[in-house]
Design a protein around this motif. Sequence first.
Motif, PDB file in Angstrom:
ATOM      1  N   SER A  74       1.069  -1.203   0.435  1.00 21.85           N
ATOM      2  CA  SER A  74       0.034  -0.171  -0.172  1.00 21.85           C
ATOM      3  C   SER A  74       1.238   1.177   0.497  1.00 21.85           C
ATOM      4  O   SER A  74       2.303   1.703   0.597  1.00 21.85           O
ATOM      5  CB  SER A  74      -1.067   0.007   1.166  1.00 21.85           C
ATOM      6  N   ASP A  75       0.379   2.301  -0.376  1.00 24.06           N
ATOM      7  CA  ASP A  75       0.749   4.404  -0.673  1.00 24.06           C
ATOM      8  C   ASP A  75       1.117   3.937   0.527  1.00 24.06           C
ATOM      9  O   ASP A  75       1.098   5.216   0.885  1.00 24.06           O
ATOM     10  CB  ASP A  75       0.267   4.257  -1.879  1.00 24.06           C
ATOM     11  N   LYS A  89       1.034   5.519   4.652  1.00 24.78           N
ATOM     12  CA  LYS A  89       2.209   6.067   5.365  1.00 24.78           C
ATOM     13  C   LYS A  89       1.723   6.518   6.697  1.00 24.78           C
ATOM     14  O   LYS A  89       0.976   6.458   7.268  1.00 24.78           O
ATOM     15  CB  LYS A  89       2.615   7.849   5.065  1.00 24.78           C
TER      16      LYS A  89
END
Length: 51
Positions: free
Chosen positions: A2-3, A5
Amino acid sequence: MSDSKVKVAVRVRPMNRRELDLNTKCIVEMEGNQTVLQPLPAANKQGGDSR
């Protein structure tokens, strides 16, 4: 993958009187927005609670 953060907040408090009396070494330093962790002194690495 996944991106996503992750943000982590760190607050370093001043040493208390007991820590100062024991000459405790601070192992967390802040350099701007970067947190630097110093290695533990050899005496504290052998496990157990350091209190």
